[in-house]
Motif scaffolding. Structure first.
Motif, PDB file in Angstrom:
ATOM      1  N   ASN A   1     -49.346 -28.549 108.584  1.00 31.59           N
ATOM      2  CA  ASN A   1     -49.951 -28.018 109.802  1.00 31.59           C
ATOM      3  C   ASN A   1     -50.673 -29.088 110.595  1.00 31.59           C
ATOM      4  O   ASN A   1     -50.858 -28.954 111.805  1.00 31.59           O
ATOM      5  CB  ASN A   1     -50.908 -26.873 109.462  1.00 31.59           C
ATOM      6  CG  ASN A   1     -50.214 -25.532 109.437  1.00 31.59           C
ATOM      7  OD1 ASN A   1     -50.061 -24.893 110.472  1.00 31.59           O
ATOM      8  ND2 ASN A   1     -49.774 -25.114 108.263  1.00 31.59           N
TER       9      ASN A   1
ATOM     10  N   TYR B   1     -43.354 -29.235 112.006  1.00 29.95           N
ATOM     11  CA  TYR B   1     -44.099 -29.468 110.760  1.00 29.95           C
ATOM     12  C   TYR B   1     -43.746 -30.798 110.093  1.00 29.95           C
ATOM     13  O   TYR B   1     -44.236 -31.069 109.002  1.00 29.95           O
ATOM     14  CB  TYR B   1     -43.919 -28.313 109.775  1.00 29.95           C
ATOM     15  CG  TYR B   1     -44.534 -27.025 110.252  1.00 29.95           C
ATOM     16  CD1 TYR B   1     -45.903 -26.828 110.171  1.00 29.95           C
ATOM     17  CD2 TYR B   1     -43.747 -26.018 110.786  1.00 29.95           C
ATOM     18  CE1 TYR B   1     -46.479 -25.646 110.628  1.00 29.95           C
ATOM     19  CE2 TYR B   1     -44.314 -24.827 111.248  1.00 29.95           C
ATOM     20  CZ  TYR B   1     -45.678 -24.653 111.171  1.00 29.95           C
ATOM     21  OH  TYR B   1     -46.248 -23.478 111.622  1.00 29.95           O
TER      22      TYR B   1
ATOM     23  N   GLY C   1     -43.069 -30.569 106.168  1.00 30.78           N
ATOM     24  CA  GLY C   1     -42.476 -29.233 106.236  1.00 30.78           C
ATOM     25  C   GLY C   1     -41.176 -29.147 105.450  1.00 30.78           C
ATOM     26  O   GLY C   1     -40.864 -28.115 104.847  1.00 30.78           O
TER      27      GLY C   1
END
Length: 231
Positions: free
Chosen positions: A167, A134, A138
């Motif tokens: 994503n 990610y 992320g």
């Protein structure tokens, strides 16, 4: 830290683990694309779980024994999860998810406790983004949830958008932005934020089976079990 257990937080952990397992069943049934869509819930909910734990601590009290144990467990399972992760996903170019979550925890602590170390963590995440699942976004997601938990109506939009952007570290999703599975996956990632925050605050008197420290081991163990049955 509030010693009272949060049923909502335990429910989030259960839903995160369930959606993670559903996602990883794709290694057994590669053509079942809906498993990937459901799996987009997992990472944001794990990030929300981290944020909820961070937000319950007193600002300014970052260097505590409890936080030291928390970080120790995260680091230990970052190492322990690496072999089963690469054994299952042979072609991956990233570490397992635990290093991303560990850096996310450090950044969330820095934001919550107003520590300048947060900038150093962010710079590190940017430098190693290519090998993080990610990517650097992320790492940012738990801190975004910390900020959202402080705010009012609509604050879920920030982690929702970051979950979508994280994503998009998936090359296939970037290359097929209008594919139905891409649109469904990104929609689920976006809606994971309001869903998770609603669950976190929506349970008060109900009982949920607690997720204890065994939850750390669930990640590498379930990867190893799936590897045993992969055709």
């Amino acid at each position: 830290m509030n010693a009272r257990r949060s049923a909502g937080l335990d429910l989030i952990k259960w839903l995160a683990m369930l959606s993670m397992v559903i996602d990883h069943l794709r290694f057994i049934w590669p053509t079942a694309e809906w498993l990937f869509v459901v799996g987009r819930l997992a990472f944001p909910l794990f990030c929300l779980g981290i944020a909820a734990n961070v937000a319950r601590t007193t600002p300014g009290q970052m260097y505590t024994a409890a936080n030291g144990r928390y970080l120790g467990w995260m680091l230990a399972f970052s190492v322990l999860s690496e072999w089963p992760y690469h054994a299952l996903d042979v072609g991956t170019g990233t570490f397992n998810i635990m290093p991303t979550l560990t850096l996310g925890l450090l950044l969330a602590w820095g934001v919550h406790h107003h520590k300048r170390q947060a900038l150093a963590v962010l710079v590190l995440a940017l430098l190693v983004s290519d090998v993080l699942m990610y990517g650097w976004l992320g790492v940012v997601l738990p801190a975004a949830f910390v900020l959202a938990l402080r705010g009012g109506r609509g604050t879920w939009l920030l982690p929702g958008f970051i979950a979508v952007a994280a994503n998009l570290s998936n090359q296939w999703l970037r290359e097929h932005p209008t594919a139905p599975i891409t649109l469904m996956a990104l929609a689920v990632a976006f809606m994971s934020a309001p869903l998770g925050m609603r669950l976190l605050h929506g349970l008060h008197s109900r009982q949920v089976w607690p997720v204890g420290r065994w939850g750390y081991g669930f990640y590498p163990v379930h990867l190893a079990l799936i590897k045993l049955v992969v055709p």
